[in-house]
Write an enzyme that holds these catalytic residues in place. Structure first.
Site, PDB file in Angstrom:
ATOM      1  N   GLY A 113      -4.592  -4.111  -3.882  1.00 15.10           N
ATOM      2  CA  GLY A 113      -5.582  -3.069  -4.171  1.00 15.10           C
ATOM      3  C   GLY A 113      -4.795  -1.828  -4.532  1.00 15.10           C
ATOM      4  CG  HIS A 114      -1.989  -1.844  -7.043  1.00 15.20           C
ATOM      5  ND1 HIS A 114      -1.063  -2.370  -7.903  1.00 15.20           N
ATOM      6  CD2 HIS A 114      -1.718  -2.409  -5.834  1.00 15.20           C
ATOM      7  CE1 HIS A 114      -0.270  -3.216  -7.255  1.00 15.20           C
ATOM      8  NE2 HIS A 114      -0.666  -3.267  -5.995  1.00 15.20           N
ATOM      9  CE  LYS A 171       2.359  -2.355  -4.349  1.00 18.61           C
ATOM     10  NZ  LYS A 171       2.101  -1.945  -2.958  1.00 18.61           N
ATOM     11  CG  ASP A 191      -1.875  -1.188   1.209  1.00 14.99           C
ATOM     12  OD1 ASP A 191      -2.225  -1.654   0.114  1.00 14.99           O
ATOM     13  OD2 ASP A 191      -2.212  -1.671   2.307  1.00 14.99           O
ATOM     14  CD  GLN A 208       0.805  -8.777  -2.771  1.00 13.08           C
ATOM     15  OE1 GLN A 208       1.469  -9.436  -3.533  1.00 13.08           O
ATOM     16  NE2 GLN A 208      -0.438  -8.446  -3.055  1.00 13.08           N
TER      17      GLN A 208
HETATM   18  P1  GDP Z   1      -0.784   0.450  -3.561  1.00 10.71           P
HETATM   19  O1  GDP Z   1      -1.403  -0.829  -3.122  1.00 10.71           O
HETATM   20  O2  GDP Z   1       0.692   0.490  -3.325  1.00 10.71           O
HETATM   21  O3  GDP Z   1      -1.143   0.842  -4.966  1.00 10.71           O
HETATM   22  O4  GDP Z   1      -1.405   1.590  -2.592  1.00 10.71           O
HETATM   23  P2  GDP Z   1      -2.950   1.725  -2.147  1.00 10.71           P
HETATM   24  O5  GDP Z   1      -3.724   2.243  -3.288  1.00 10.71           O
HETATM   25  O6  GDP Z   1      -3.419   0.491  -1.487  1.00 10.71           O
HETATM   26  O7  GDP Z   1      -2.813   2.789  -0.985  1.00 10.71           O
HETATM   27  C1  GDP Z   1      -2.279   4.061  -1.199  1.00 10.71           C
HETATM   28  C2  GDP Z   1      -3.350   5.092  -0.803  1.00 10.71           C
HETATM   29  O8  GDP Z   1      -2.761   6.371  -0.683  1.00 10.71           O
HETATM   30  C3  GDP Z   1      -4.440   5.246  -1.847  1.00 10.71           C
HETATM   31  O9  GDP Z   1      -5.627   5.582  -1.225  1.00 10.71           O
HETATM   32  C4  GDP Z   1      -3.913   6.393  -2.703  1.00 10.71           C
HETATM   33  O10 GDP Z   1      -4.954   7.080  -3.381  1.00 10.71           O
HETATM   34  C5  GDP Z   1      -3.302   7.270  -1.656  1.00 10.71           C
HETATM   35  N1  GDP Z   1      -2.147   8.080  -2.085  1.00 10.71           N
HETATM   36  C6  GDP Z   1      -1.182   7.771  -2.983  1.00 10.71           C
HETATM   37  N2  GDP Z   1      -0.232   8.718  -3.002  1.00 10.71           N
HETATM   38  C7  GDP Z   1      -0.594   9.645  -2.107  1.00 10.71           C
HETATM   39  C8  GDP Z   1       0.012  10.856  -1.632  1.00 10.71           C
HETATM   40  O11 GDP Z   1       1.106  11.251  -2.044  1.00 10.71           O
HETATM   41  N3  GDP Z   1      -0.655  11.543  -0.672  1.00 10.71           N
HETATM   42  C9  GDP Z   1      -1.851  11.119  -0.155  1.00 10.71           C
HETATM   43  N4  GDP Z   1      -2.418  11.846   0.777  1.00 10.71           N
HETATM   44  N5  GDP Z   1      -2.444   9.990  -0.571  1.00 10.71           N
HETATM   45  C10 GDP Z   1      -1.804   9.256  -1.528  1.00 10.71           C
HETATM   46  P1  IMO Z   2      -0.911  -4.089  -2.317  1.00  6.60           P
HETATM   47  O1  IMO Z   2      -0.440  -4.596  -3.650  1.00  6.60           O
HETATM   48  C1  IMO Z   2      -0.926  -4.618   2.009  1.00  6.60           C
HETATM   49  C2  IMO Z   2      -0.912  -8.733   3.489  1.00  6.60           C
HETATM   50  C3  IMO Z   2      -2.163  -9.221   4.196  1.00  6.60           C
HETATM   51  C4  IMO Z   2      -1.564 -10.244   5.134  1.00  6.60           C
HETATM   52  C5  IMO Z   2      -0.432 -10.851   4.307  1.00  6.60           C
HETATM   53  C6  IMO Z   2      -0.819 -12.143   3.606  1.00  6.60           C
HETATM   54  O2  IMO Z   2      -2.200  -3.380  -2.372  1.00  6.60           O
HETATM   55  O3  IMO Z   2       0.184  -3.321  -1.656  1.00  6.60           O
HETATM   56  P2  IMO Z   2      -2.403 -12.825   1.582  1.00  6.60           P
HETATM   57  O4  IMO Z   2      -3.773 -12.392   1.205  1.00  6.60           O
HETATM   58  O5  IMO Z   2      -1.378 -12.519   0.555  1.00  6.60           O
HETATM   59  O6  IMO Z   2      -2.361 -14.244   2.062  1.00  6.60           O
HETATM   60  O7  IMO Z   2      -2.029 -11.945   2.888  1.00  6.60           O
HETATM   61  O8  IMO Z   2      -0.089  -9.875   3.342  1.00  6.60           O
HETATM   62  N1  IMO Z   2      -1.161  -8.190   2.132  1.00  6.60           N
HETATM   63  C7  IMO Z   2      -1.110  -6.886   1.829  1.00  6.60           C
HETATM   64  N2  IMO Z   2      -0.942  -5.809   2.629  1.00  6.60           N
HETATM   65  N3  IMO Z   2      -1.065  -4.470   0.673  1.00  6.60           N
HETATM   66  C8  IMO Z   2      -1.207  -5.532  -0.144  1.00  6.60           C
HETATM   67  O9  IMO Z   2      -1.205  -5.423  -1.487  1.00  6.60           O
HETATM   68  C9  IMO Z   2      -1.294  -6.810   0.443  1.00  6.60           C
HETATM   69  N4  IMO Z   2      -1.468  -8.065  -0.044  1.00  6.60           N
HETATM   70  C10 IMO Z   2      -1.380  -8.891   0.996  1.00  6.60           C
HETATM   71  O10 IMO Z   2      -2.804  -8.171   4.868  1.00  6.60           O
HETATM   72  O11 IMO Z   2      -0.976  -9.599   6.243  1.00  6.60           O
HETATM   73 MG    MG Z   3      -2.933  -1.527  -1.836  1.00  7.14          MG
END
Ligand code: GDP
Ligand code: IMO
Ligand code: MG
Length: 422
Positions: free
Chosen positions: A40-41, A16, A13, A222
């Site tokens: 979840g991107h 990415k 998270d 991840q």
């Molecule tokens: P990913 O899994 O690495 O793609 O990241 P996620 O989407 O799960 O989580 C990142 C969260 O931070 C999302 O809600 C993005 O919209 C938000 N986000 C990304 N970059 C920024 C930033 O620079 N500032 C803020 N405030 N939010 C951001």
């Molecule tokens: P993105 O790509 C954050 C964590 C789960 C759990 C562990 C194992 O959005 O960054 P799994 O479902 O793979 O068996 O879970 O890894 N986990 C993540 N945490 N971002 C993710 O993906 C994750 N994908 C799995 O919360 O601790």
């Molecule tokens: Mg994510």
């Protein structure tokens, strides 16, 4: 031509999705190389928001080809939902998205096994997203899995039934109630839906792209601290999230890797169980969670929050060979008087700058404090507008990590991205 890689350096998270969407403007090909719908991107642009699970984050860029690589595990049901949502926004996904034949399939019974295994763990749960990731990779390694290319074979149904029967047999070892047929019909229809996309020999395709002047951007899921081999085992996911995973997951040789973009938040978050040395249990942690909207993009689970951890970050940089750092979400700390960064640990009373093997170790971070910048970063358009205290913070991180911070994200939107000149 090179395979450049974007990957998370923390526990996932990091942002990415946002960065791949930004960089996709300059790459003709984007490829997911591991993980599955546990990811979840999030992508924000033009007032719209999408959360991608298996579809690569270059899909909103005209002229891109997006590949779901062999190292990914794909659930046809979530994939179909995701595609229909993207298509409803007018994106011609069938033109832009290719799936590798060797991508493994997540069956409904894989998800059941995930839930049964997690339920049986009692207090030592991993905190899995329960999307069937672990059981699907287990079947892959056990050499019994089903792959996307198998859908095209005349005996696909028989093979599905055979694997399902194996799973039902295995589930007899658990005290767990389930209905194996509940999602079966929907799953089989969704598996048919995959045929709407080009099903390709992903490894040949990727190498041909590189041979014909097309750079590829590999999108990790991840984060490095969740890597199956080098993360905080057993509190990890079941794939190689680190850079070599891009070679294995796409069928591209290591010598073809170019830039390795390592993404980190200016603080840390983690979902699920496992060690998190800089975790905050106080109102500062709560503030990070609220201001940063730190709730799972897929599960909605509150993310654990804490200070930036340079020990873990150095470890991840070493594992990945990061060439460029990308810092996200510093804007979340705009109002903080003081910002802390862990520069070392005391592990069981001994100082160290290494991430410990034993997940039960008592880790006490050693912090360096910074004065907060107390100005909003979200509207800054260039580095020259950064407050002095923010520059000090970035400079310290670069000097400690010995890798330049090339991109700074100051908000969720595509436009809130500052790319620093060389
Ligand atoms: P990913 O899994 O690495 O793609 O990241 P996620 O989407 O799960 O989580 C990142 C969260 O931070 C999302 O809600 C993005 O919209 C938000 N986000 C990304 N970059 C920024 C930033 O620079 N500032 C803020 N405030 N939010 C951001
Ligand atoms: P993105 O790509 C954050 C964590 C789960 C759990 C562990 C194992 O959005 O960054 P799994 O479902 O793979 O068996 O879970 O890894 N986990 C993540 N945490 N971002 C993710 O993906 C994750 N994908 C799995 O919360 O601790
Ligand atoms: Mg994510």
């Amino acid at each position: 031509m090179k395979l450049d890689v974007v990957l998370g350096l923390q526990w996932g998270d990091e942002g990415k999705g946002k960065i791949v969407d930004v960089l996709a403007e300059t790459y003709p090909v984007i490829a997911r190389f591991q993980g599955g719908p546990n990811a979840g991107h999030s992508i924000h642009f033009e007032g719209k928001k999408f959360v991608l699970r298996s579809v690569p984050s270059g899909s909103f860029r005209k002229g891109t080809i997006n590949i779901i690589g062999s190292g990914v595990v794909l659930d046809p049901i979530t994939f179909r939902e995701e595609c229909e949502n993207i298509k409803a926004a007018g994106i011609p996904l069938e033109e832009r998205l290719y799936i590798s034949k060797k991508t493994h399939l997540i069956l409904p019974t894989h998800r059941i096994i995930d839930a049964a295994q997690e339920a049986s763990k009692g207090k030592s749960k991993i905190g899995s997203t329960l999307k069937g990731i672990g059981p699907t990779y287990t079947d892959k390694v056990s050499r019994v899995g089903l792959r996307v290319g198998d859908i095209l074979a005349p005996n696909f149904h028989e093979r599905f039934e055979a694997l399902k029967a194996k799973h039902i047999e295995y589930l007899k070892g658990f005290d767990f109630e389930y209905n194996a047929e509940e999602h079966e019909q929907e799953w089989l229809e969704a598996a048919e839906y995959l045929k709407n996309f080009k099903i390709i020999d992903g490894e040949y395709f990727a190498n041909e792209c590189l041979d014909t002047n097309k750079n590829i951007l590999a999108e990790g899921a991840q984060g490095s601290m969740l890597d199956i081999d080098f993360g905080s085992y057993p509190f990890v996911t079941s794939s190689n999230t680190i850079c070599p995973g891009a070679c294995v997951g796409l069928g591209v040789a290591p010598g073809r890797i170019g830039r390795v973009y390592g993404i980190f938040k200016a603080y840390c978050t983690r979902v699920g169980s496992g060690p998190f040395p800089t975790e905050l249990f106080d109102e500062t942690g709560e503030e990070l969670r609220n201001k940063g909207f730190e709730y799972g993009a897929v599960t909605g689970r509150p993310r654990r929050c804490g200070w930036l951890d340079l020990v873990a970050l150095k470890y991840a940089i070493m594992l990945n060979g990061v060439t460029d750092l990308i810092m996200m979400k510093a804007d979340v700390m705009d109002t903080f008087d003081t910002i802390k960064v862990a520069t070392g640990y005391m592990v069981n009373g001994e100082p160290t700058n290494k991430f410990p093997f034993d997940t039960q170790s008592e880790i006490v971070p050693v912090y360096k404090e910074f004065k907060g910048w107390k100005k909003p970063l979200c509207d800054t358009k260039s580095e020259s507008e950064f407050p002095y205290e923010f520059r000090v913070f970035i400079k310290f991180i670069e000097e400690e990590l010995k890798v330049p911070v090339k991109i700074i994200s100051v908000g969720p939107d595509r436009e809130q991205t500052i790319i620093r000149e060389d």
